[in-house]
Design an enzyme around this catalytic site. Structure first.
Site: not given
Ligand SMILES: Cc1ncc(C[n+]2csc(CCOP(=O)(O)OP(=O)(O)O)c2C)c(N)n1
Ligand SMILES: Cc1ncc(C[n+]2csc(CCOP(=O)(O)OP(=O)(O)O)c2C)c(N)n1
Ligand SMILES: [Mg+2]
Ligand SMILES: [Mg+2]
Lengths: 397, 324, 397, 324
Positions: B60, B85-86, B127
């Site tokens: 990311e 979420d990431f 998630h």
């Protein structure tokens, strides 16, 4: 080894090396006079890395310097006054006093990306520049630097890995100056050569004596050529030594005196002066001229900086958003139609393997490189039957 | 005309913007060959080719950093987070690089960061995130949370055309549940404008994304009790549309904020500050908030239902407020 | 190669492999019946990795499994009911329904750390476990797993690098199943072998056929022994293949059929069955008994899970903070006095070099290892004079 | 007795806790040989040895993750961020691992994350962050912002003894500027308790960290005008001390929040929501806030001064509010 640069180029290298040194010496004086805000970082002893690497780039190429790469900014065309006004937080500085140190850039003309203080940040950013450059058909290379300590950051890994996966034209200089603040390299990673970091990405690397500007320039030129040719990113480890503390406040007592003494003998300016003399590339008069030119340039720019105003307070509230003040425009060096439907359609880009059983998307339309599908295949060592499965991706879903 | 889902509307916006402008590229994990985990980018690779639809490694920070670099070079990259979420993994690139770039160095960052957020689908604690406030609190960013297919399409177009980094949160609960007739042709919805979704005189319910529907349903129930709630869809959280909020409170004199994000430090706080400092005299009652609990998002249905706001909670809070 | 395990151990390995397979098959059925919430991930074809690696650990060692390591949880003593109730979000599950899938652990008895969904998270965490283990004198090893895709995360890099710098007893299994969701390995990194990642950290690595449970167990046992002996972290690349989609929703049409066919022939259960037969380690009756035992265990646990209640709604509001509900207590296996003043004093730990000019702090008090000071010394290649500077850190400031 | 600086108080807390409990270890960049960038850990390596004072590579995610692991193994690690700005690099480990661990898996995370925050020293945009709200908005964390040497020492001791992840923000402007006589012997200050620093009846000024001093100075000026401001030092931002806040507002009926953090999404919002929902009838005027601007922290002195709150701004806002 035969000289690969002209006499003028050698003298220009000297000019930049010395300008870098003198400018920083001047800034140290200004710092002691409380005319520089915040911290002041020195690249004394490392000038050959900044100057030699940046010198290997072409005009369309990009750099993103780190805090100790003022030499690279100078090579790229920034003037002492830019550096001085930045450090002195003047309104005339490239960031108008909003940011300090070497935190400034110029996207349009000099192709310089501003650093942040956060180590590693620039590596993915410059990977993106290289990816965009290829997409736009510019044939440019993106160069950035990272310290030995900075190679332990996640951003270093993610950025360089992405560059490797994309075969991006990134040249990353790992400036191994033996110390990350007070921490010696051996406490950061059990590697003798930081060039070994490159092996995690299957990319080219080189090790160079960072105090030999000619060696640095040569290694960088080779790396830049490789990257430009589409061979993917290249990592160069330049071995050098941080001769001052981490910043002005740090007397660096943790550095053994013997170590400093050893490296002082290898001062990049002294060595290059000897080199120039040995190779009869200059004489005393030439040197004197260069020294005088530098002195007068710095004097003029210090005066300029000292006479520059501080920014008006209200500026603080302005410029959070771009509301049309800047244009976002790509410099297309290939026909846009190539990337617009129907020509951009993926179909012609799928490679049909001889065996016919797998098809993998390639990374480059120019045929510069391709990712071999079978690199990901498993070849377990302990099993009899050799296995060559090929990862693939079907166009149809 | 066939109705278009919220998800399909987003896909259309990507298609049309990429068709319109070769500077627009998409990058992220599994966005190409697979078409994205939720199939938002299905068909884009086929149409625009691998140079513009880029499957990346799982990085990311690498991806967002690269997008910033592409933006510097004049492109308009759109980044997909597989799940929002990431985004925690690239927090530094967003807050320290993208957000500060224009202010400090005059270097605009025309990047859109989009991905599926939100709960209600039993995605569990990793998630289901609603990370909007982290970015609302970061000067230099814009934060968009569409609730309708029309807005999803129109706001994504605006986001792509914007010269600033825009976080575009797609509520995954809405992806396939919301369907609308969309007009033909190009349209954009301006960033920074809220909209009154239902008019009323008794109180204002401020909300966005999935909670808009909860709020509207609550308003319908409240009407049966004779309580006329005005329902506002914020659409953009940063910059907030002060005028629309304050105008509504001036009409209704009561304010309820409903958000799916957790309570402490949620947008309801910012709105409470805004209203009490700018329209204190308009208020005839306390500002109320219905939010998720201050916990991670739990997995089991019973737990997640308890965690989330729902119509009953909104009705109860609104009723109490209306009768205040 | 001679067998290194007993007959009972071989049969136990088979039991775990098969239990892993059958439990996941059962869960796939439950998923189709909508009894499993959220996603369901399969480790079909990879069971030998989970089982073989975890089997190599001692009772005091630690693991942190990833989503496809249910086999490791079973080896570590968790029961099918734990896995089933988790996936079915029941109140009787290890997390009482608060988290799903394999997201659960047991710090006190089984030494299992719960995973998160975020790839890479566990590597620094397990490095910390290993560092704590050494500090407490426990002589334990920490093991965790990461997918081929997960090796591109910053957390992977920072965690493994820290482990290397600290010579932490970490064993990291890189489970190269050829795919990260729809992305083949070659698009993630241009490395033929992911074991090459280890070279960035100067640590040991190995490559093993991940579908051969005996080879996996042997490689893991060796790595665990190395780590336990203080030789630093070890990375094992296990080559295997994800035989299903990324999760149940994914039909994985992007995977070529030929690839699946090839790997189907290498099914780890089939191969181990043949191995057992070839080595006369079992007969039909033994197999039948194991199969029957597994069937009845799973049947009982499915019944248990299905009869388990869902959590009471109010539980959602509880447990954000530890308010004394858990104790934090270290299991000291060395005298605490060793790390308390005056004995913990740094002075005895400074190593005076023969030359006398540098002193570097060592990493281990037990003499298990030391970081050589001269690893960080510069040895520029293009310069004549060989240089051996040693980084150091003086005690006095 | 010699006066103890805020910085020295923190160092003493580390010393005394490490002396008391061998489970306490310190890790971070340059904390050992160098004693930390601000010398907060000077002398710790000499006393406790390299096993307990660990110089790490530059890897915030690695360090915080390792601290979580050490906590799982029963240690009580203290992590130093060299500057708190770099906490953005380990945002995921803090918010997705440390914060959720106890709620989800019953695994406590007895970790303290500390480092220098705040502006006013011309540190520029990457060395002046006030990141508290990112963490106030993350359930599972505790957030502590001491203003006095006594509190710095006592709260750090509490943080180290706490079974939960505590973010301990040390305001670098105060490091050497604040000096106090500290009592001999062990003392701890409980997390979650605010304190009234100055009593008054006309309005409440809520503040913390460096802004406490700005607020107190403003209160002294206001007194000359006959305005008696009550000044509260929040000390802990999460969990907030509702009782102290509400009790004060019940006395003064007017509220001004002063924070150095940027405005939108700052703690003033959460407090406004808290007060308007719980004590609306107590309010006799709008809630006001004096905060930094919604921009990155600029470098030049003129700009940073304009950016930050100051006594004049607090006095002006308080005066207006008092006369409301
Ligand atoms: C992500 C991050 N963590 C910590 C710091 C604080 N810091 C600034 S410079 C430095 C040491 C850098 O060492 P190195 O990368 O070797 O560069 P050098 O200073 O030697 O040029 C540290 C730890 C930072 N800037 N960024
Ligand atoms: C940091 C992060 N980014 C993205 C994801 C979404 N995601 C979940 S699994 C996965 C693919 C993982 O591939 P690999 O690491 O090879 O493991 P495998 O699924 O093959 O076991 C992705 C991208 C994630 N979980 N974490
Ligand atoms: Mg260095
Ligand atoms: Mg994989």
């Amino acid at each position: 080894m035969a000289l690969t640069l002209t006499r003028e180029q050698h003298l220009e290298l000297y000019y930049f090396l010395r300008l870098n040194r003198e400018l920083e010496d001047q800034m140290a004086r200004l710092f002691r006079q409380n005319k520089i805000l915040g911290g002041l970082y020195s690249s004394r002893g490392q000038e050959a890395v900044s100057v030699g690497t940046a010198y290997a780039l072409g005009p369309g190429d990009w750099i993103a310097p780190m805090i100790r790469n003022i030499g690279a900014l100078l090579v790229r065309g920034f003037k002492p006054r830019d550096v001085l006004t930045q450090h002195m937080a003047r309104f005339t500085s490239p960031t108008q006093g909003k940011d300090g140190t070497s935190h400034f850039g110029d996207l349009k003309v000099r192709h310089v990306v501003s650093p942040t203080s956060v180590l590693g940040d620039l590596i993915p950013v410059m990977t993106g520049i290289a990816m965009a450059g290829r997409y736009l058909g510019q044939n440019v290379v993106a160069m950035t630097w990272i310290g030995d300590g900075g190679t332990s950051t996640g951003a270093f890994h993610e950025g360089l890995n992405l560059a490797a996966a994309q075969k991006a034209a990134l040249v990353l200089i790992v400036e191994n100056n033996q110390w990350a603040y007070s921490t010696p390299v051996a406490r950061q990673v059990p590697l003798r050569d930081l060039a070994g970091r490159a092996r995690a990405y299957g990319i080219e690397s080189a090790i160079v004596d960072g105090n030999d500007v000619i060696a640095v320039e040569r290694a960088a030129r080779k790396a830049v050529a490789q990257a430009r040719a589409g061979q993917g990113p290249v990592l160069i480890e330049a071995k050098t030594m941080r001769m001052m503390g981490h910043a002005q406040h740090d007397s660096a007592e943790y550095v053994p005196k013997e170590m400093l003494a050893l490296w002082k003998q290898r001062d990049p300016l002294d060595r290059f002066e000897k080199f120039l003399t040995r190779n009869r590339l200059w004489d005393a008069k030439t040197k004197k001229e260069i020294v005088a030119r530098i002195a007068s340039e710095i004097r003029a720019d210090v005066e300029y900086a000292e006479n520059s105003p501080f920014p008006p307070a209200e500026l603080a509230a302005q410029g959070v958003y771009c509301e049309g003040c800047h244009t976002v425009e790509a410099d297309w060096k290939r026909p846009k139609q190539e990337v617009m439907p129907p020509r951009s359609n993926v179909k012609p880009e799928w490679r049909i393997r001889a065996s016919g059983e797998t098809k993998a998307p390639r990374h480059s339309v120019h045929g510069v490189h391709s990712v071999k599908g079978d690199q990901a295949g498993a070849k377990p060592k302990s099993q009899g039957k050799s296995l060559r499965s090929r990862p693939s991706a079907k166009a149809e879903r | 005309m066939a109705e278009t889902t919220y998800l399909e509307a987003i896909r259309q916006a990507l298609f049309e913007e990429m068709d319109r402008d070769p500077a627009v590229v998409l990058l992220g994990e599994d966005v190409g060959v697979y078409g994205g985990a939720f199939k938002v980018s299905a068909g884009l690779l086929e149409r625009f080719g691998w140079e513009r639809v880029i499957d990346t490694p799982i990085s990311e920070t690498g991806i967002v950093g690269a997008a910033v670099g592409m933006g510097y070079a004049g492109l308009r990259p759109v980044v997909e987070m597989q799940f929002i979420d990431f985004i925690a993994c690239c927090f530094n690139q967003i807050t320290n690089v993208a957000a500060k770039s224009h202010y400090l160095w005059g270097a605009p960052v025309p990047v859109v960061l989009r991905g599926p957020c939100g709960g209600g689908v039993h995605g569990g604690p990793f998630h289901s995130a609603n990370p909007e406030m982290y970015f609302v609190h970061t000067p230099g960013l814009k934060v968009v949370c569409p609730a309708t297919a029309y807005d999803a399409k129109g706001l994504l177009k605006s986001a792509i055309r914007d010269n600033n980094p825009v976080l575009f949160f797609e509520h995954k609960f809405l992806y396939r549940r919301i369907k609308e007739d969309l007009p033909e042709g190009d349209f954009a919805v301006p960033i920074g404008k809220a909209v009154v979704r239902r008019q009323g005189r008794d109180l204002t319910i401020l909300s966005y994304a999935a909670m808009l529907y909860t709020s509207l349903e609550a308003a319908a129930q409240l009407e049966k009790e004779g309580i006329r709630a005005e329902v506002i869809d914020l659409r953009t959280l940063l910059p907030l549309d002060r005028d629309t909020i304050l105008a509504s409170v001036a009409r209704t004199n009561k304010l309820l904020v409903v958000h799916e994000d957790t309570r402490t430090g949620g947008i309801a706080g910012e709105i409470a500050a805004l209203v009490t400092e700018s329209a204190f005299e308009d208020l005839d009652g306390p500002i109320r908030r219905v939010t998720s609990l201050d916990t991670p998002v739990p997995y089991a249905e019973s737990l997640e239902n308890y965690f989330l706001p729902n119509v009953a909670k909104v009705v109860a809070a609104a009723r109490e407020l209306a009768h205040y």
